[in-house]
Design an enzyme around this catalytic site. Structure first.
Site, PDB file in Angstrom:
ATOM      1  N   ARG A  23      66.705   8.560  34.065  1.00  0.00           N
ATOM      2  CA  ARG A  23      67.772   7.662  33.618  1.00  0.00           C
ATOM      3  C   ARG A  23      68.428   6.910  34.766  1.00  0.00           C
ATOM      4  O   ARG A  23      69.360   6.140  34.540  1.00  0.00           O
ATOM      5  CB  ARG A  23      68.835   8.467  32.847  1.00  0.00           C
ATOM      6  CG  ARG A  23      68.395   8.970  31.494  1.00  0.00           C
ATOM      7  CD  ARG A  23      68.274   7.849  30.475  1.00  0.00           C
ATOM      8  NE  ARG A  23      69.559   7.252  30.187  1.00  0.00           N
ATOM      9  CZ  ARG A  23      70.367   7.647  29.202  1.00  0.00           C
ATOM     10  NH1 ARG A  23      70.015   8.673  28.433  1.00  0.00           N
ATOM     11  NH2 ARG A  23      71.508   7.046  28.998  1.00  0.00           N
ATOM     12  N   HIS A  48      59.560  19.012  47.112  1.00  0.00           N
ATOM     13  CA  HIS A  48      58.410  18.198  47.511  1.00  0.00           C
ATOM     14  C   HIS A  48      58.855  16.747  47.615  1.00  0.00           C
ATOM     15  O   HIS A  48      59.141  16.107  46.612  1.00  0.00           O
ATOM     16  CB  HIS A  48      57.289  18.349  46.478  1.00  0.00           C
ATOM     17  CG  HIS A  48      56.029  17.629  46.832  1.00  0.00           C
ATOM     18  ND1 HIS A  48      54.893  17.710  46.060  1.00  0.00           N
ATOM     19  CD2 HIS A  48      55.710  16.810  47.879  1.00  0.00           C
ATOM     20  CE1 HIS A  48      53.937  16.978  46.615  1.00  0.00           C
ATOM     21  NE2 HIS A  48      54.418  16.409  47.710  1.00  0.00           N
ATOM     22  N   GLU A  75      57.851  20.650  50.994  1.00  0.00           N
ATOM     23  CA  GLU A  75      56.465  20.305  50.706  1.00  0.00           C
ATOM     24  C   GLU A  75      56.256  18.831  51.001  1.00  0.00           C
ATOM     25  O   GLU A  75      57.091  17.996  50.634  1.00  0.00           O
ATOM     26  CB  GLU A  75      56.120  20.592  49.243  1.00  0.00           C
ATOM     27  CG  GLU A  75      56.075  22.059  48.896  1.00  0.00           C
ATOM     28  CD  GLU A  75      55.620  22.300  47.473  1.00  0.00           C
ATOM     29  OE1 GLU A  75      55.222  23.436  47.174  1.00  0.00           O
ATOM     30  OE2 GLU A  75      55.668  21.354  46.652  1.00  0.00           O
ATOM     31  N   HIS A 199      52.045  27.612  41.870  1.00  0.00           N
ATOM     32  CA  HIS A 199      51.591  26.533  40.991  1.00  0.00           C
ATOM     33  C   HIS A 199      51.225  27.091  39.623  1.00  0.00           C
ATOM     34  O   HIS A 199      50.325  27.907  39.481  1.00  0.00           O
ATOM     35  CB  HIS A 199      50.399  25.753  41.555  1.00  0.00           C
ATOM     36  CG  HIS A 199      50.332  24.345  41.010  1.00  0.00           C
ATOM     37  ND1 HIS A 199      51.121  23.327  41.509  1.00  0.00           N
ATOM     38  CD2 HIS A 199      49.616  23.806  40.011  1.00  0.00           C
ATOM     39  CE1 HIS A 199      50.861  22.213  40.848  1.00  0.00           C
ATOM     40  NE2 HIS A 199      49.965  22.475  39.925  1.00  0.00           N
ATOM     41  N   GLY A 200      51.994  26.651  38.626  1.00  0.00           N
ATOM     42  CA  GLY A 200      51.712  26.997  37.242  1.00  0.00           C
ATOM     43  C   GLY A 200      52.152  28.378  36.808  1.00  0.00           C
ATOM     44  O   GLY A 200      51.896  28.779  35.670  1.00  0.00           O
ATOM     45  N   HIS A 222      58.250  24.353  37.881  1.00  0.00           N
ATOM     46  CA  HIS A 222      58.207  23.649  36.601  1.00  0.00           C
ATOM     47  C   HIS A 222      58.519  24.563  35.423  1.00  0.00           C
ATOM     48  O   HIS A 222      59.310  24.204  34.535  1.00  0.00           O
ATOM     49  CB  HIS A 222      56.832  22.998  36.415  1.00  0.00           C
ATOM     50  CG  HIS A 222      56.726  22.136  35.212  1.00  0.00           C
ATOM     51  ND1 HIS A 222      56.178  22.587  34.028  1.00  0.00           N
ATOM     52  CD2 HIS A 222      57.125  20.856  34.989  1.00  0.00           C
ATOM     53  CE1 HIS A 222      56.224  21.616  33.134  1.00  0.00           C
ATOM     54  NE2 HIS A 222      56.796  20.556  33.679  1.00  0.00           N
TER      55      HIS A 222
END
Length: 252
Positions: A23, A48, A75, A199-200, A222
């Site tokens: 936004r 990152h 990162e 990661h993940g 995430h």
């Protein structure tokens, strides 16, 4: 082999910035998220700074360096611009990752073995500045050995493929990938590298990875930001911390 010590949790706050940038506002503030993560048990914060600044921006790194009490893990890609930024800020840790503008997220590990000479020269001034340099790699033997050769202190093993296989219900393939990661962690440790993973990772996959005795840190972002929508960031992090600690205790 018993675990080498307490497993640290690094919380990646990139996607707090993703929501902000959607936004074009000044909120939500990545530093505020970092401070909440600290209070909830994070041992470090990961951010990152991509070349296209799609989420974290330069001013975020400045604010995080000034405002955090726990270490910052920066990162970044292996470009002269990013090296200069790292040398200016001197974060506790620098994790070198591959980067392509068209990717939605970091899709694979960095090819250390194919770029030993350049990466050795890239890493040297970061080490001299006091940054702990980490290479984000797959579990390939060549990449692990090359990471030791260039003078990295740490390797972070890319767990994304394993986590995807688990999510897709491909149990046999996931088991093979987990074993390859386990062997990679053991090799890296034998070469004197500190081993991280990330990661993940979600609640469904953290226990198996946390049980690797050589792994000293998990970097998770995430999933935690997504889970925070439903239960709050502090609660999401505390839930991950509990699962990590339980898996570590069971492996002892």
């Amino acid at each position: 082999m018993k675990p080498l010590g307490r497993l640290r949790l690094g919380v990646n706050i990139d996607h707090v910035a993703t929501v902000r940038n959607a936004r074009g506002t000044s909120y939500p503030d990545p530093l505020r998220a970092g401070l909440l993560a600290e209070a909830a048990g994070a041992d470090g914060i990961t951010a990152h700074l991509r070349e296209d600044r799609r989420h974290i921006r330069d001013e975020d790194i400045t604010a995080l360096m000034q405002g955090l009490r726990v270490p910052l893990n920066l990162e970044m890609a292996t470009t002269p611009e990013m090296q200069a930024i790292a040398l200016r800020h001197k974060p506790h840790a620098v994790c070198l990752v591959p980067e392509r503008r068209e990717e939605r997220t970091t899709e694979g590990g960095i090819d250390v073995a194919g770029d030993i000479g350049r990466l050795k020269d890239f890493v040297a001034p970061l080490r001299a500045a006091g940054c702990r340099v980490s290479m984000f790699i797959g579990h390939d033997v060549r990449q692990i050995e090359a990471s030791a050769e260039i003078g990295a202190a740490v390797v972070e093993l890319h767990t994304g493929h394993y986590c995807d296989l688990v999510a897709e219900g491909r149990t046999a393939e996931a088991a093979r990938e987990l074993e390859a990661l386990r062997e990679g962690a053991a090799l890296a440790h034998s070469l004197g590298l500190e081993v991280h993973a990330g990661h993940g990772i979600s609640y469904d996959t953290v226990a198996e990875i946390a049980a690797f005795p050589q792994v000293m840190e998990l970097n998770i972002g995430h999933f935690l930001i997504g889970e925070a929508i439903f239960r709050g960031l502090g609660s999401a992090i505390e839930g991950m911390r509990r699962r990590m600690d339980a898996a570590r205790e069971a492996a002892a």
